[in-house]
Write a protein that holds these residues in place. Structure first.
Motif, PDB file in Angstrom:
ATOM      1  N   PRO A  29       0.796  -1.231   0.000  1.00 15.71           N
ATOM      2  CA  PRO A  29       0.000   0.000   0.000  1.00 15.71           C
ATOM      3  C   PRO A  29       0.827   1.279   0.000  1.00 15.71           C
ATOM      4  CG  PRO A  29       0.042  -0.962   2.191  1.00 15.71           C
ATOM      5  CD  PRO A  29       0.777  -1.920   1.304  1.00 15.71           C
ATOM      6  N   VAL A  30       1.494   1.509  -1.131  1.00 12.03           N
ATOM      7  CA  VAL A  30       2.294   2.715  -1.326  1.00 12.03           C
ATOM      8  C   VAL A  30       2.032   3.204  -2.737  1.00 12.03           C
ATOM      9  CG1 VAL A  30       4.606   3.722  -1.372  1.00 12.03           C
ATOM     10  CG2 VAL A  30       4.094   1.887   0.237  1.00 12.03           C
ATOM     11  N   SER A  31       1.815   4.516  -2.902  1.00 11.79           N
ATOM     12  CA  SER A  31       1.507   5.026  -4.236  1.00 11.79           C
ATOM     13  C   SER A  31       2.040   6.444  -4.386  1.00 11.79           C
ATOM     14  CB  SER A  31      -0.012   5.027  -4.461  1.00 11.79           C
ATOM     15  OG  SER A  31      -0.334   5.556  -5.738  1.00 11.79           O
ATOM     16  N   GLY A  32       2.348   6.826  -5.644  1.00 13.30           N
ATOM     17  CA  GLY A  32       2.784   8.188  -5.941  1.00 13.30           C
ATOM     18  C   GLY A  32       4.268   8.277  -6.179  1.00 13.30           C
ATOM     19  N   GLY A  33       4.767   9.506  -6.255  1.00 13.43           N
ATOM     20  CA  GLY A  33       6.192   9.756  -6.411  1.00 13.43           C
ATOM     21  C   GLY A  33       6.695   9.700  -7.834  1.00 13.43           C
ATOM     22  N   ASN A  34       5.804   9.423  -8.802  1.00 11.24           N
ATOM     23  CA  ASN A  34       6.260   9.242 -10.180  1.00 11.24           C
ATOM     24  C   ASN A  34       6.362  10.534 -10.968  1.00 11.24           C
ATOM     25  OD1 ASN A  34       6.410   6.407  -9.927  1.00 11.24           O
ATOM     26  ND2 ASN A  34       4.199   6.238 -10.244  1.00 11.24           N
ATOM     27  N   LYS A  35       5.738  11.588 -10.494  1.00 12.73           N
ATOM     28  CA  LYS A  35       5.802  12.858 -11.232  1.00 12.73           C
ATOM     29  C   LYS A  35       5.811  14.030 -10.262  1.00 12.73           C
ATOM     30  CE  LYS A  35       0.775  13.176 -11.837  1.00 12.73           C
ATOM     31  NZ  LYS A  35      -0.319  13.341 -12.798  1.00 12.73           N
ATOM     32  N   GLU A  36       6.386  15.133 -10.741  1.00 11.43           N
ATOM     33  CA  GLU A  36       6.400  16.349  -9.944  1.00 11.43           C
ATOM     34  C   GLU A  36       5.000  16.961  -9.889  1.00 11.43           C
ATOM     35  OE1 GLU A  36      10.823  18.360 -10.253  1.00 11.43           O
ATOM     36  OE2 GLU A  36       9.267  18.948 -11.680  1.00 11.43           O
ATOM     37  N   ILE A 148      12.660  10.652   4.136  1.00 15.23           N
ATOM     38  CA  ILE A 148      11.577  10.918   3.181  1.00 15.23           C
ATOM     39  C   ILE A 148      12.120  10.963   1.751  1.00 15.23           C
ATOM     40  CG2 ILE A 148       9.942  12.694   2.410  1.00 15.23           C
ATOM     41  CD1 ILE A 148       9.333  13.237   5.348  1.00 15.23           C
ATOM     42  N   ARG A 149      13.271  11.584   1.556  1.00 17.53           N
ATOM     43  CA  ARG A 149      13.867  11.609   0.215  1.00 17.53           C
ATOM     44  C   ARG A 149      14.206  10.201  -0.268  1.00 17.53           C
ATOM     45  NH1 ARG A 149      18.439  16.105  -0.551  1.00 17.53           N
ATOM     46  NH2 ARG A 149      18.356  15.117  -2.598  1.00 17.53           N
ATOM     47  N   GLU A 150      14.708   9.377   0.624  1.00 15.00           N
ATOM     48  CA  GLU A 150      15.057   8.008   0.241  1.00 15.00           C
ATOM     49  C   GLU A 150      13.804   7.184  -0.073  1.00 15.00           C
ATOM     50  OE1 GLU A 150      18.069   6.382  -0.302  1.00 15.00           O
ATOM     51  OE2 GLU A 150      18.673   8.483  -0.382  1.00 15.00           O
ATOM     52  N   ILE A 151      12.727   7.395   0.688  1.00 11.60           N
ATOM     53  CA  ILE A 151      11.477   6.681   0.387  1.00 11.60           C
ATOM     54  C   ILE A 151      11.000   7.041  -1.013  1.00 11.60           C
ATOM     55  CG2 ILE A 151       9.019   6.487   0.971  1.00 11.60           C
ATOM     56  CD1 ILE A 151       9.803   6.874   3.912  1.00 11.60           C
ATOM     57  N   ILE A 152      10.997   8.330  -1.331  1.00 10.32           N
ATOM     58  CA  ILE A 152      10.554   8.771  -2.663  1.00 10.32           C
ATOM     59  C   ILE A 152      11.452   8.195  -3.746  1.00 10.32           C
ATOM     60  CG2 ILE A 152      10.315  10.799  -4.153  1.00 10.32           C
ATOM     61  CD1 ILE A 152       9.451  12.348  -1.620  1.00 10.32           C
ATOM     62  N   LYS A 153      12.753   8.186  -3.504  1.00  9.89           N
ATOM     63  CA  LYS A 153      13.693   7.630  -4.487  1.00  9.89           C
ATOM     64  C   LYS A 153      13.429   6.149  -4.727  1.00  9.89           C
ATOM     65  CE  LYS A 153      18.611   6.622  -5.063  1.00  9.89           C
ATOM     66  NZ  LYS A 153      19.957   6.723  -4.441  1.00  9.89           N
ATOM     67  N   GLU A 154      13.221   5.401  -3.650  1.00 12.08           N
ATOM     68  CA  GLU A 154      12.985   3.957  -3.791  1.00 12.08           C
ATOM     69  C   GLU A 154      11.645   3.679  -4.474  1.00 12.08           C
ATOM     70  OE1 GLU A 154      15.064   1.609  -3.170  1.00 12.08           O
ATOM     71  OE2 GLU A 154      16.607   2.636  -2.010  1.00 12.08           O
ATOM     72  N   VAL A 155      10.620   4.461  -4.154  1.00  6.68           N
ATOM     73  CA  VAL A 155       9.311   4.260  -4.783  1.00  6.68           C
ATOM     74  C   VAL A 155       9.392   4.516  -6.287  1.00  6.68           C
ATOM     75  CG1 VAL A 155       6.959   5.203  -4.960  1.00  6.68           C
ATOM     76  CG2 VAL A 155       7.943   4.730  -2.718  1.00  6.68           C
ATOM     77  N   ARG A 156      10.150   5.506  -6.686  1.00  8.13           N
ATOM     78  CA  ARG A 156      10.242   5.857  -8.109  1.00  8.13           C
ATOM     79  C   ARG A 156      10.980   4.802  -8.916  1.00  8.13           C
ATOM     80  NH1 ARG A 156      12.279  11.617  -9.362  1.00  8.13           N
ATOM     81  NH2 ARG A 156      11.172  11.159 -11.289  1.00  8.13           N
ATOM     82  N   LEU A 161      13.400  -5.463  -4.941  1.00  5.64           N
ATOM     83  CA  LEU A 161      14.286  -5.145  -3.822  1.00  5.64           C
ATOM     84  C   LEU A 161      13.934  -3.809  -3.191  1.00  5.64           C
ATOM     85  CD1 LEU A 161      17.778  -6.322  -5.129  1.00  5.64           C
ATOM     86  CD2 LEU A 161      16.338  -7.407  -3.397  1.00  5.64           C
ATOM     87  N   ASN A 162      13.450  -2.872  -4.008  1.00  5.53           N
ATOM     88  CA  ASN A 162      13.090  -1.567  -3.463  1.00  5.53           C
ATOM     89  C   ASN A 162      11.976  -1.678  -2.423  1.00  5.53           C
ATOM     90  OD1 ASN A 162      13.870  -0.710  -6.619  1.00  5.53           O
ATOM     91  ND2 ASN A 162      14.674   0.605  -5.010  1.00  5.53           N
ATOM     92  N   GLY A 168      11.602  -0.767   5.293  1.00  2.93           N
ATOM     93  CA  GLY A 168      12.557  -0.393   6.337  1.00  2.93           C
ATOM     94  C   GLY A 168      12.572   1.110   6.576  1.00  2.93           C
ATOM     95  N   LEU A 169      12.521   1.876   5.495  1.00  5.47           N
ATOM     96  CA  LEU A 169      12.535   3.336   5.624  1.00  5.47           C
ATOM     97  C   LEU A 169      11.257   3.853   6.267  1.00  5.47           C
ATOM     98  CD1 LEU A 169      14.098   4.120   2.138  1.00  5.47           C
ATOM     99  CD2 LEU A 169      15.130   4.721   4.341  1.00  5.47           C
ATOM    100  N   VAL A 170      10.105   3.283   5.887  1.00  7.03           N
ATOM    101  CA  VAL A 170       8.833   3.713   6.480  1.00  7.03           C
ATOM    102  C   VAL A 170       8.805   3.372   7.972  1.00  7.03           C
ATOM    103  CG1 VAL A 170       6.325   3.336   6.503  1.00  7.03           C
ATOM    104  CG2 VAL A 170       7.528   3.634   4.329  1.00  7.03           C
ATOM    105  N   LEU A 171       9.327   2.208   8.334  1.00  3.87           N
ATOM    106  CA  LEU A 171       9.418   1.841   9.748  1.00  3.87           C
ATOM    107  C   LEU A 171      10.258   2.864  10.510  1.00  3.87           C
ATOM    108  CD1 LEU A 171       9.019  -0.061  12.154  1.00  3.87           C
ATOM    109  CD2 LEU A 171      10.949  -1.423  11.304  1.00  3.87           C
TER     110      LEU A 171
END
Length: 301
Positions: A29-36, A148-156, A161-162, A168-171
Protein backbone atom coordinates in the motif's frame (compact mmCIF):
# COMPACT_ATOMS: atom_id res chain seq x y z
CA UNK A 1 -10.53 7.43 13.57
CA UNK A 2 -12.74 10.37 12.75
CA UNK A 3 -14.89 10.33 9.63
CA UNK A 4 -15.99 13.11 7.34
CA UNK A 5 -18.45 13.16 4.44
CA UNK A 6 -16.93 13.07 0.95
CA UNK A 7 -17.77 16.73 0.27
CA UNK A 8 -18.87 19.58 2.49
CA UNK A 9 -20.01 22.64 0.58
CA UNK A 10 -19.65 25.98 2.29
CA UNK A 11 -21.25 28.70 0.11
CA UNK A 12 -20.56 31.35 2.75
CA UNK A 13 -16.79 31.11 2.35
CA UNK A 14 -16.52 29.58 -1.10
CA UNK A 15 -14.24 26.87 0.26
CA UNK A 16 -15.14 23.19 -0.04
CA UNK A 17 -13.79 20.15 1.76
CA UNK A 18 -13.01 17.29 -0.59
CA UNK A 19 -12.38 13.70 0.43
CA UNK A 20 -9.65 12.18 -1.74
CA UNK A 21 -9.42 8.46 -0.93
CA UNK A 22 -6.35 6.51 -1.96
CA UNK A 23 -6.75 3.32 -3.97
CA UNK A 24 -3.70 1.44 -2.75
CA UNK A 25 -2.54 -2.05 -3.57
CA UNK A 26 -3.40 -4.17 -0.48
CA UNK A 27 -0.21 -6.21 -0.99
CA UNK A 28 1.99 -3.11 -1.05
CA UNK A 29 0.00 0.00 0.00
CA UNK A 30 2.29 2.72 -1.33
CA UNK A 31 1.51 5.03 -4.24
CA UNK A 32 2.78 8.19 -5.94
CA UNK A 33 6.19 9.76 -6.41
CA UNK A 34 6.26 9.24 -10.18
CA UNK A 35 5.80 12.86 -11.23
CA UNK A 36 6.40 16.35 -9.94
CA UNK A 37 3.42 18.24 -8.58
CA UNK A 38 3.26 22.02 -8.89
CA UNK A 39 0.88 23.65 -6.38
CA UNK A 40 -0.85 26.72 -7.83
CA UNK A 41 -1.04 30.19 -6.30
CA UNK A 42 -4.74 30.65 -7.05
CA UNK A 43 -7.22 31.81 -4.38
CA UNK A 44 -8.19 29.15 -1.86
CA UNK A 45 -11.33 27.33 -3.02
CA UNK A 46 -10.96 23.90 -1.40
CA UNK A 47 -9.12 21.81 1.16
CA UNK A 48 -8.83 18.05 0.79
CA UNK A 49 -8.04 15.14 3.04
CA UNK A 50 -6.97 11.51 2.65
CA UNK A 51 -7.56 8.23 4.40
CA UNK A 52 -3.83 7.51 4.51
CA UNK A 53 -0.49 9.07 5.45
CA UNK A 54 0.91 11.51 2.88
CA UNK A 55 4.55 12.53 2.75
CA UNK A 56 6.12 15.00 0.35
CA UNK A 57 9.40 16.66 -0.55
CA UNK A 58 9.81 20.16 -1.98
CA UNK A 59 12.60 20.11 -4.55
CA UNK A 60 12.20 23.74 -5.68
CA UNK A 61 10.38 26.96 -4.82
CA UNK A 62 8.50 28.14 -1.76
CA UNK A 63 5.00 28.86 -0.53
CA UNK A 64 2.47 27.98 2.13
CA UNK A 65 1.07 24.64 3.30
CA UNK A 66 -2.35 24.93 4.93
CA UNK A 67 -2.98 22.04 7.34
CA UNK A 68 -6.19 22.22 9.38
CA UNK A 69 -5.84 25.46 11.38
CA UNK A 70 -2.14 25.96 10.52
CA UNK A 71 -0.55 27.99 7.73
CA UNK A 72 3.02 26.75 7.43
CA UNK A 73 5.61 28.38 5.15
CA UNK A 74 7.81 25.99 3.18
CA UNK A 75 10.85 26.33 0.95
CA UNK A 76 13.17 24.17 -1.13
CA UNK A 77 14.51 21.21 0.82
CA UNK A 78 11.58 20.97 3.24
CA UNK A 79 9.32 17.92 3.59
CA UNK A 80 5.67 17.51 4.55
CA UNK A 81 3.99 14.90 6.74
CA UNK A 82 0.18 14.91 6.51
CA UNK A 83 -1.64 12.47 8.73
CA UNK A 84 -4.90 10.61 8.24
CA UNK A 85 -7.89 12.96 7.80
CA UNK A 86 -6.00 16.26 8.09
CA UNK A 87 -7.41 19.01 5.87
CA UNK A 88 -4.64 20.42 3.73
CA UNK A 89 -3.46 22.06 0.53
CA UNK A 90 -0.15 23.47 -0.73
CA UNK A 91 0.05 26.89 -2.39
CA UNK A 92 3.07 28.22 -4.25
CA UNK A 93 4.10 31.81 -3.75
CA UNK A 94 2.73 34.01 -6.56
CA UNK A 95 5.29 34.21 -9.37
CA UNK A 96 7.44 31.43 -7.89
CA UNK A 97 6.14 27.92 -8.66
CA UNK A 98 7.13 25.19 -6.23
CA UNK A 99 7.75 21.58 -7.21
CA UNK A 100 6.92 18.62 -4.98
CA UNK A 101 6.96 14.84 -4.98
CA UNK A 102 4.15 13.29 -2.93
CA UNK A 103 3.62 9.70 -1.78
CA UNK A 104 0.61 8.17 -0.04
CA UNK A 105 1.20 5.26 2.35
CA UNK A 106 -0.84 3.01 4.60
CA UNK A 107 1.90 2.29 7.16
CA UNK A 108 -0.29 -0.01 9.27
CA UNK A 109 -0.85 -2.45 6.40
CA UNK A 110 2.64 -2.00 4.98
CA UNK A 111 4.25 -2.94 8.29
CA UNK A 112 1.72 -5.54 9.41
CA UNK A 113 4.46 -8.01 10.33
CA UNK A 114 5.65 -5.85 13.22
CA UNK A 115 5.39 -7.59 16.59
CA UNK A 116 1.79 -7.00 17.82
CA UNK A 117 2.87 -5.80 21.28
CA UNK A 118 4.62 -2.80 19.72
CA UNK A 119 2.14 -2.17 16.94
CA UNK A 120 -0.18 0.35 18.60
CA UNK A 121 2.73 2.26 20.14
CA UNK A 122 4.34 2.69 16.74
CA UNK A 123 1.24 4.16 15.10
CA UNK A 124 -0.16 6.32 17.87
CA UNK A 125 0.71 9.43 15.79
CA UNK A 126 -1.26 8.25 12.74
CA UNK A 127 -4.24 10.58 13.35
CA UNK A 128 -2.03 13.62 13.74
CA UNK A 129 -1.79 16.37 16.30
CA UNK A 130 -3.02 19.91 15.84
CA UNK A 131 0.18 21.26 17.44
CA UNK A 132 2.49 19.20 15.22
CA UNK A 133 4.40 21.22 12.59
CA UNK A 134 3.63 19.28 9.41
CA UNK A 135 6.43 20.98 7.49
CA UNK A 136 9.74 19.36 8.39
CA UNK A 137 12.66 21.74 8.08
CA UNK A 138 15.91 20.44 6.63
CA UNK A 139 18.01 22.21 9.27
CA UNK A 140 15.90 21.21 12.28
CA UNK A 141 15.28 17.56 11.32
CA UNK A 142 17.79 16.53 8.63
CA UNK A 143 17.39 12.85 9.54
CA UNK A 144 13.67 12.86 8.70
CA UNK A 145 14.33 14.76 5.46
CA UNK A 146 16.85 12.11 4.40
CA UNK A 147 14.40 9.29 5.16
CA UNK A 148 11.58 10.92 3.18
CA UNK A 149 13.87 11.61 0.22
CA UNK A 150 15.06 8.01 0.24
CA UNK A 151 11.48 6.68 0.39
CA UNK A 152 10.55 8.77 -2.66
CA UNK A 153 13.69 7.63 -4.49
CA UNK A 154 12.98 3.96 -3.79
CA UNK A 155 9.31 4.26 -4.78
CA UNK A 156 10.24 5.86 -8.11
CA UNK A 157 12.64 3.06 -9.02
CA UNK A 158 9.98 0.32 -8.69
CA UNK A 159 11.74 -3.01 -8.22
CA UNK A 160 11.25 -6.01 -5.93
CA UNK A 161 14.29 -5.15 -3.82
CA UNK A 162 13.09 -1.57 -3.46
CA UNK A 163 10.01 -2.80 -1.62
CA UNK A 164 12.15 -4.15 1.19
CA UNK A 165 14.01 -0.85 1.37
CA UNK A 166 10.74 1.10 1.46
CA UNK A 167 9.40 -0.99 4.34
CA UNK A 168 12.56 -0.39 6.34
CA UNK A 169 12.54 3.34 5.62
CA UNK A 170 8.83 3.71 6.48
CA UNK A 171 9.42 1.84 9.75
CA UNK A 172 12.26 4.22 10.56
CA UNK A 173 10.08 7.22 9.67
CA UNK A 174 7.26 6.09 11.94
CA UNK A 175 9.70 5.61 14.82
CA UNK A 176 11.06 9.13 14.30
CA UNK A 177 7.56 10.66 14.15
CA UNK A 178 6.42 8.74 17.22
CA UNK A 179 9.43 10.05 19.15
CA UNK A 180 8.56 13.60 18.08
CA UNK A 181 5.08 13.10 19.52
CA UNK A 182 6.47 11.64 22.74
CA UNK A 183 8.86 14.55 23.18
CA UNK A 184 6.14 17.14 22.60
CA UNK A 185 3.91 15.71 25.32
CA UNK A 186 0.86 16.85 23.36
CA UNK A 187 -2.34 14.89 23.04
CA UNK A 188 -4.01 14.09 19.75
CA UNK A 189 -7.11 16.16 19.07
CA UNK A 190 -9.05 17.18 15.98
CA UNK A 191 -8.86 20.76 14.71
CA UNK A 192 -11.79 23.16 14.55
CA UNK A 193 -12.56 22.49 10.89
CA UNK A 194 -15.84 24.41 10.73
CA UNK A 195 -14.21 27.46 12.28
CA UNK A 196 -11.21 27.45 9.96
CA UNK A 197 -13.48 27.13 6.94
CA UNK A 198 -15.42 30.18 8.12
CA UNK A 199 -12.27 32.30 8.41
CA UNK A 200 -10.55 30.78 5.34
CA UNK A 201 -11.29 33.82 3.09
CA UNK A 202 -9.36 35.96 5.58
CA UNK A 203 -6.46 33.48 5.72
CA UNK A 204 -6.29 33.38 1.93
CA UNK A 205 -6.36 37.19 1.74
CA UNK A 206 -3.53 37.47 4.29
CA UNK A 207 -1.47 34.90 2.37
CA UNK A 208 -1.86 36.91 -0.86
CA UNK A 209 -1.54 40.42 0.62
CA UNK A 210 0.63 40.11 3.72
CA UNK A 211 3.05 42.76 2.40
CA UNK A 212 0.26 45.36 2.44
CA UNK A 213 -1.60 47.00 5.30
CA UNK A 214 -4.32 44.54 6.42
CA UNK A 215 -7.67 45.99 7.46
CA UNK A 216 -9.44 43.80 10.03
CA UNK A 217 -12.87 45.12 9.00
CA UNK A 218 -12.20 44.00 5.44
CA UNK A 219 -11.24 40.55 6.69
CA UNK A 220 -14.43 40.38 8.78
CA UNK A 221 -16.55 41.44 5.80
CA UNK A 222 -14.96 38.72 3.66
CA UNK A 223 -16.01 36.15 6.25
CA UNK A 224 -19.48 37.70 6.58
CA UNK A 225 -19.01 38.45 10.28
CA UNK A 226 -19.02 41.47 12.53
CA UNK A 227 -15.56 42.64 13.62
CA UNK A 228 -16.23 41.44 17.17
CA UNK A 229 -17.28 37.93 16.08
CA UNK A 230 -14.43 37.74 13.59
CA UNK A 231 -11.81 38.66 16.18
CA UNK A 232 -13.26 36.13 18.61
CA UNK A 233 -13.38 33.27 16.09
CA UNK A 234 -9.97 34.09 14.62
CA UNK A 235 -8.38 34.12 18.07
CA UNK A 236 -10.09 30.88 19.08
CA UNK A 237 -9.06 29.12 15.86
CA UNK A 238 -5.55 30.45 15.27
CA UNK A 239 -4.52 31.07 18.87
CA UNK A 240 -3.70 34.75 18.27
CA UNK A 241 -5.30 37.96 17.04
CA UNK A 242 -5.44 38.82 13.31
CA UNK A 243 -2.81 41.51 13.90
CA UNK A 244 -0.47 39.09 15.67
CA UNK A 245 -1.03 36.51 12.96
CA UNK A 246 -0.04 38.94 10.18
CA UNK A 247 3.12 39.92 12.07
CA UNK A 248 4.08 36.27 12.62
CA UNK A 249 3.32 35.43 9.00
CA UNK A 250 5.52 38.26 7.71
CA UNK A 251 8.41 37.19 9.93
CA UNK A 252 8.06 33.55 8.79
CA UNK A 253 8.22 34.66 5.16
CA UNK A 254 11.21 36.90 5.92
CA UNK A 255 12.97 33.92 7.52
CA UNK A 256 12.53 31.91 4.34
CA UNK A 257 14.05 34.73 2.25
CA UNK A 258 16.94 35.13 4.69
CA UNK A 259 17.75 31.42 4.56
CA UNK A 260 17.29 30.84 0.85
CA UNK A 261 18.16 34.04 -1.03
CA UNK A 262 20.98 36.54 -1.22
CA UNK A 263 18.64 39.52 -0.88
CA UNK A 264 19.78 42.27 1.46
CA UNK A 265 18.07 42.51 4.83
CA UNK A 266 16.71 45.93 3.87
CA UNK A 267 15.13 44.53 0.68
CA UNK A 268 13.64 41.61 2.63
CA UNK A 269 12.14 43.97 5.20
CA UNK A 270 10.49 46.02 2.46
CA UNK A 271 9.31 42.93 0.57
CA UNK A 272 7.62 41.55 3.69
CA UNK A 273 5.68 44.72 4.47
CA UNK A 274 7.92 46.84 6.71
CA UNK A 275 8.54 50.52 5.96
CA UNK A 276 11.64 50.80 8.12
CA UNK A 277 14.50 48.44 8.88
CA UNK A 278 14.34 49.27 12.59
CA UNK A 279 10.70 48.16 12.78
CA UNK A 280 11.51 44.94 10.93
CA UNK A 281 14.47 44.20 13.21
CA UNK A 282 12.37 44.82 16.32
CA UNK A 283 9.57 42.44 15.33
CA UNK A 284 12.01 39.85 14.00
CA UNK A 285 13.91 39.76 17.30
CA UNK A 286 10.66 39.63 19.28
CA UNK A 287 9.31 36.60 17.38
CA UNK A 288 12.45 34.60 16.56
CA UNK A 289 14.68 35.58 19.48
CA UNK A 290 17.49 36.70 17.18
CA UNK A 291 18.30 39.46 14.72
CA UNK A 292 17.90 38.84 10.96
CA UNK A 293 21.66 38.86 10.37
CA UNK A 294 22.09 36.29 13.15
CA UNK A 295 19.58 33.94 11.51
CA UNK A 296 21.28 34.34 8.14
CA UNK A 297 24.69 33.66 9.68
CA UNK A 298 23.31 30.59 11.49
CA UNK A 299 21.72 29.25 8.30
CA UNK A 300 24.81 29.72 6.19
CA UNK A 301 26.87 28.05 8.89
Amino acid sequence: MQKRPPLIKNPGSGVNLIYDPSDLDPEFPVSGGNKETTPDSDPLTFLHYHDQLEIGYCCKGSGIFIVDDKMLPFSEGDASVIFHNELHIAKSNPGEPSYWYFIVINPVKLLNNIEPDNFSQLFKCIDGNRHFCNIINSKNSPDIIIIIREIIKEVREESILNKYAIKGLVLCLMVKLTRMFDESGLTVCSAKHNDIIRISPALDYIYRNYTQKIDVKKLADMCKMSITNFRRMFGKTMGMSPYEYVINFRIHMASILLKNTGMSILDISMQTGYDTLSCFNRYFKKITGMRPKELRRQSSG
